[in-house]
Design a protein around this motif. Structure first.
Motif, PDB file in Angstrom:
ATOM      1  N   UNK A  77      34.060 -12.309  32.451  1.00  0.00           N
ATOM      2  CA  UNK A  77      34.136 -12.756  31.067  1.00  0.00           C
ATOM      3  C   UNK A  77      33.189 -11.976  30.169  1.00  0.00           C
ATOM      4  N   UNK A  78      33.351 -12.186  28.878  1.00  0.00           N
ATOM      5  CA  UNK A  78      32.662 -11.380  27.859  1.00  0.00           C
ATOM      6  C   UNK A  78      31.147 -11.588  27.848  1.00  0.00           C
ATOM      7  N   UNK A  79      30.695 -12.783  27.562  1.00  0.00           N
ATOM      8  CA  UNK A  79      29.250 -13.015  27.494  1.00  0.00           C
ATOM      9  C   UNK A  79      28.582 -12.995  28.870  1.00  0.00           C
ATOM     10  N   UNK A  80      29.223 -13.536  29.928  1.00  0.00           N
ATOM     11  CA  UNK A  80      28.605 -13.393  31.254  1.00  0.00           C
ATOM     12  C   UNK A  80      28.379 -11.933  31.656  1.00  0.00           C
ATOM     13  N   UNK A  81      29.313 -11.030  31.293  1.00  0.00           N
ATOM     14  CA  UNK A  81      29.115  -9.604  31.583  1.00  0.00           C
ATOM     15  C   UNK A  81      27.961  -9.042  30.757  1.00  0.00           C
ATOM     16  N   UNK A  82      27.887  -9.460  29.506  1.00  0.00           N
ATOM     17  CA  UNK A  82      26.757  -9.057  28.658  1.00  0.00           C
ATOM     18  C   UNK A  82      25.434  -9.476  29.276  1.00  0.00           C
ATOM     19  N   UNK A  83      25.377 -10.705  29.770  1.00  0.00           N
ATOM     20  CA  UNK A  83      24.128 -11.208  30.370  1.00  0.00           C
ATOM     21  C   UNK A  83      23.713 -10.357  31.562  1.00  0.00           C
ATOM     22  N   UNK A  84      24.666  -9.966  32.401  1.00  0.00           N
ATOM     23  CA  UNK A  84      24.348  -9.104  33.553  1.00  0.00           C
ATOM     24  C   UNK A  84      23.784  -7.771  33.060  1.00  0.00           C
ATOM     25  N   UNK A  85      24.427  -7.184  32.056  1.00  0.00           N
ATOM     26  CA  UNK A  85      23.944  -5.913  31.506  1.00  0.00           C
ATOM     27  C   UNK A  85      22.601  -6.063  30.821  1.00  0.00           C
ATOM     28  N   UNK A  86      22.436  -7.143  30.081  1.00  0.00           N
ATOM     29  CA  UNK A  86      21.169  -7.409  29.390  1.00  0.00           C
ATOM     30  C   UNK A  86      20.021  -7.508  30.392  1.00  0.00           C
ATOM     31  N   UNK A  87      20.274  -8.118  31.535  1.00  0.00           N
ATOM     32  CA  UNK A  87      19.225  -8.283  32.546  1.00  0.00           C
ATOM     33  C   UNK A  87      18.782  -6.966  33.165  1.00  0.00           C
TER      34      UNK A  87
END
Length: 281
Positions: A77-87
């Motif tokens: 999903x969109x924000x869960x993928x962002x969170x992985x990248x953000x981390x």
């Protein structure tokens, strides 16, 4: 001479079966960076695609932006993928700005120079900057997305709509008949929530405890970040001098309406349950 202060900016871009536009997105970033020598930039491409990888596009991105990083993940999903990248970044507080972006966009050549020149008054406690997101087909700006906090009743009306596809289709046809131009809003106004396709988080957002840990697959992220800013006492500010051009739903536009509606229902249920449970009806 004193050293020029570098503005640290990171973008986490989520790519879902949209390699053709990913290359154009990266080219627009390169052009804008060339006009902004005081910007220190990191790009993280989060690939949630279900089809084969396009190595030629990825090689081109690496040539354009040698410091870019690529991660292939499940279609979370969109924000869960962002969170992985953000981390994978050293932390939001180490950057002046961290953005989440779709890749069916292009930034204007002045995007980074305008962002680097932006001065946000401390008293405004700006947690999110909302750029102009200009449609190439609909002649309008997707921001400001939501000026005031929605009511529980308003959200429940939307839930009813997305639970009844025949009604949703009728509503969409009606909306398509309406005028396609919208009044322009003045720059600098504050709003409840930005459009989700390109959200710029400030250092203030992260140093004051803002979270990007939104658990749902798709939709609702705009209300989520609006509620995060509300929780930490931050604001969302519209700055249309930063321009982004929208290719109009290259990734979600190909998905079936029933699939998208089901995710709208889940996200609305989550937002109502999490943030509006105590609201008066």
């Amino acid at each position: 001479r004193s050293a020029v202060r570098m503005t640290r900016i990171a973008i986490v871009a989520v790519c879902y079966n949209t390699y053709t536009v990913l290359g154009r997105f990266a080219e627009s970033l390169r052009t804008a960076l060339d006009a902004a020598p005081s910007v220190d930039f990191d790009l993280v491409v989060m690939d949630t695609s279900t089809g084969p990888r396009d190595d030629a596009v990825l090689a081109r991105i690496h040539d354009l932006l040698p410091r870019s990083r690529y991660m292939k993940v499940d279609n979370v999903g969109y924000f869960p993928a962002f969170k992985i990248g953000f981390d994978t970044l050293s932390g939001g507080a180490d950057y002046d700005y961290v953005a989440i972006s779709n890749v069916d966009l292009e930034v204007a050549p002045t995007f980074f120079s305008q962002l680097a020149a932006l001065r946000l008054p401390e008293a405004e406690k700006v947690g999110i900057v909302a750029p102009a997101i200009l449609s190439k087909t609909r002649n309008n700006d997707s921001n400001p997305k939501t000026l005031v906090r929605p009511t529980r009743l308003g959200l429940q009306k939307n839930l009813f709509l997305f639970r009844h596809l025949w009604l949703l289709r009728w509503y969409q046809r009606l909306s398509a008949l309406k005028a396609r131009t919208f009044p322009k809003m003045p720059g600098g106004i504050l709003m409840y929530a930005p459009h989700g396709s390109f959200i710029i988080f400030t250092k203030y957002f992260f140093t004051h405890g803002g979270s990007v840990d939104y658990p749902l697959f798709l939709y609702g992220e705009e209300d989520f970040v609006g509620e995060q800013c509300r929780r930490i006492g931050a604001t969302v500010k519209y700055q249309p001098e930063m321009k982004v051009y929208d290719q109009d739903h290259a990734s979600t536009g190909q998905e079936k309406l029933a699939f998208l509606a089901s995710h709208h229902v889940r996200s609305l249920e989550y937002i109502v349950r999490t943030y509006h449970a105590d609201d008066a009806i």
